[in-house]
Every structure is written in C-alpha cells, then in structure tokens.
Motif scaffolding. Sequence first.
Motif, short mmCIF file in Angstrom:
data_model
loop_
_atom_site.label_atom_id
_atom_site.label_comp_id
_atom_site.label_asym_id
_atom_site.label_seq_id
_atom_site.Cartn_x
_atom_site.Cartn_y
_atom_site.Cartn_z
N THR A 124 48.06 44.51 41.14
CA THR A 124 47.09 45.31 40.38
C THR A 124 46.04 44.42 39.72
N CYS A 125 44.79 44.81 39.85
CA CYS A 125 43.71 44.08 39.19
C CYS A 125 43.71 44.46 37.71
N THR A 126 43.66 43.45 36.86
CA THR A 126 43.63 43.68 35.41
C THR A 126 42.42 43.00 34.79
N GLN A 127 41.98 43.55 33.69
CA GLN A 127 40.81 43.03 32.99
C GLN A 127 41.23 42.48 31.63
N SER A 128 40.59 41.38 31.24
CA SER A 128 40.84 40.79 29.92
C SER A 128 39.56 40.16 29.40
N VAL A 155 38.96 41.91 56.67
CA VAL A 155 40.31 42.31 56.26
C VAL A 155 40.25 43.37 55.17
N TYR A 156 39.31 43.21 54.24
CA TYR A 156 39.11 44.21 53.18
C TYR A 156 37.69 44.10 52.67
N SER A 157 37.11 45.25 52.29
CA SER A 157 35.78 45.29 51.68
C SER A 157 35.74 46.47 50.72
N GLY A 158 35.48 46.17 49.45
CA GLY A 158 35.43 47.24 48.46
C GLY A 158 35.63 46.70 47.06
N PRO A 159 35.78 47.56 46.07
CA PRO A 159 36.00 47.12 44.70
C PRO A 159 37.39 46.49 44.55
N LEU A 160 37.52 45.61 43.58
CA LEU A 160 38.81 44.98 43.34
C LEU A 160 39.87 46.04 43.01
N SER A 161 39.48 47.06 42.31
CA SER A 161 40.44 48.11 41.93
C SER A 161 40.95 48.88 43.14
N GLY A 162 40.18 48.84 44.24
CA GLY A 162 40.59 49.56 45.44
C GLY A 162 41.44 48.74 46.39
N PHE A 163 41.58 47.46 46.03
CA PHE A 163 42.40 46.57 46.87
C PHE A 163 43.84 46.69 46.40
N THR A 164 44.55 47.66 46.92
CA THR A 164 45.90 47.97 46.45
C THR A 164 46.94 48.02 47.56
N ALA A 165 46.50 48.24 48.78
CA ALA A 165 47.45 48.43 49.89
C ALA A 165 47.75 47.13 50.61
N LYS A 166 48.96 47.00 51.08
CA LYS A 166 49.37 45.87 51.90
C LYS A 166 48.57 45.85 53.20
N VAL A 167 48.08 44.68 53.58
CA VAL A 167 47.26 44.55 54.78
C VAL A 167 48.06 43.85 55.89
N ASP A 168 48.14 44.47 57.04
CA ASP A 168 48.77 43.86 58.21
C ASP A 168 47.72 42.98 58.88
N GLY A 202 31.29 38.41 29.08
CA GLY A 202 32.47 37.91 28.38
C GLY A 202 33.78 38.54 28.81
N LEU A 203 33.84 39.04 30.04
CA LEU A 203 35.06 39.67 30.55
C LEU A 203 35.51 38.95 31.82
N GLN A 204 36.77 39.09 32.16
CA GLN A 204 37.27 38.50 33.40
C GLN A 204 38.31 39.39 34.04
N VAL A 205 38.53 39.19 35.33
CA VAL A 205 39.55 39.95 36.06
C VAL A 205 40.58 38.99 36.63
N SER A 206 41.73 39.53 36.92
CA SER A 206 42.82 38.76 37.54
C SER A 206 43.60 39.69 38.46
N GLN A 207 43.95 39.15 39.62
CA GLN A 207 44.69 39.96 40.59
C GLN A 207 45.60 39.06 41.43
N PRO A 208 46.91 39.26 41.36
CA PRO A 208 47.83 38.45 42.19
C PRO A 208 47.77 38.88 43.64
N LEU A 209 47.93 37.91 44.54
CA LEU A 209 47.93 38.17 45.98
C LEU A 209 49.14 37.48 46.59
N THR A 210 49.82 38.16 47.48
CA THR A 210 51.04 37.61 48.08
C THR A 210 50.94 37.63 49.60
#
Length: 217
Positions: A124-128, A155-168, A202-210
Amino acid sequence: MSTRSSKPTRRRLALPVLLAGSVASLILGLGLSPTVAAFTAQIRNTVDTAATGTLIMQETNADGSVICNSTDGGSVSTNAATCATINKYGGNLTMVPGQTVSTDIKIKNTGTAAAKAFSLTPGTCTQSNNGTPNGTATNLCATMTLVVTSGSTTVYSGPLSGFTAKVDILAKTGASSVAAGATVPFTFAVTLPSSAGNTFAGLQVSQPLTWDFSTDA
C-alpha cells in the motif's frame, strides 16, 4: 583228478569292480568341480547420484554497485531478504511539479534452477511529511504517477495508489521462465504532475515492493 586254481576267477571279478569304482569317482569329481564354459556379460553403474538445484534472486542498481541477494537474510533455507539499499522510486526528496525521476534496476536468477514464475507485488502506498513545513494535500499517492517498464514492455502505468495488484512478469513480457543466470531489466519512472500546487509541498510517499521467483508455474 585235477584241481583248478581259483585265482583267475578272482582277477576277472576284481577288474569290473575296479572299473566301476573309477567311473563312480570320476562322476563324483565332475559333480563337485564343474568345468563347463559359459558366455557372460556385465554392466556396472558407478555414477548414480541425485541432487537439488537452487533458486536465488539478485537485485542490483543500474551500474551494479549495489547488490541485494535473497540469501542475505541468512541462508538458502529462508531465501528471503529485505533490501533497503535500492530505492526504485529514486529517493529524491526535493521533486518539483512536472519532474520525473527514473531508476533502473536488474533482477537476476543467480541460482541453478529456472524460475517458471516471476512476479512483482506492490504494498500500500502511504503518505507522510517530508520535514517541515508541509502542504495540506492528503492524496499525494493518487497524484504521483508511476510507469514500470521492462525493455519495451509496460508492466504498470498509473497513479501510485492504483498500483495494488500482483503483476505476473512472465505473462507481461511473454517469457516462459527466467533461466539460471538470466537477467531481467526494469525501469521505474515516478512523476509529480505539473498541476501539483503548494498543497503538495513538503510531503513524501512510500510503497513497499516484493519480487518473487518460483520453480512452480
């Protein structure tokens, strides 16, 4: 009256007995010590082994100066590690509206077995806040865009918030596997749209990728 001698009779009787005994001995000897020849054939297998292969993932930055291995977490028994030294979103904390930050990375199969499944799963993309002062926008994840490519494949194109599904990855690229020793390149391009105003400062995002490899398709 003449008297015949019995000695010749004894000799005639003794000879058959002697011959019979010799034949019996010969038969007995042949039965205990056969000397009959035969054809033979033989194959001896001296190399009968079995062993297991390995499936190890390696991630590197563009020039290979930073390396993360799936075995960094301990051993091939766990084969899962956290890589905090390669930031696929660039790690630029001073982006301005209209700016794109691109990061190239490589995923390599350094094991001996082919990966028949290869995937990328986003968290999940989070903002801080990024220091102070901070803008009041709460939708930076929905505003920032991401384009992930592998060669000519998107592989993916769109907003960070929309990058939620596992990609084969294999399905996306049309590959059947990642062979032992093979490398797959990726580019991550993060953009802050030119329409973003002061509320996004003054904001940033973070999103883990596996990333995942598997020998089971």
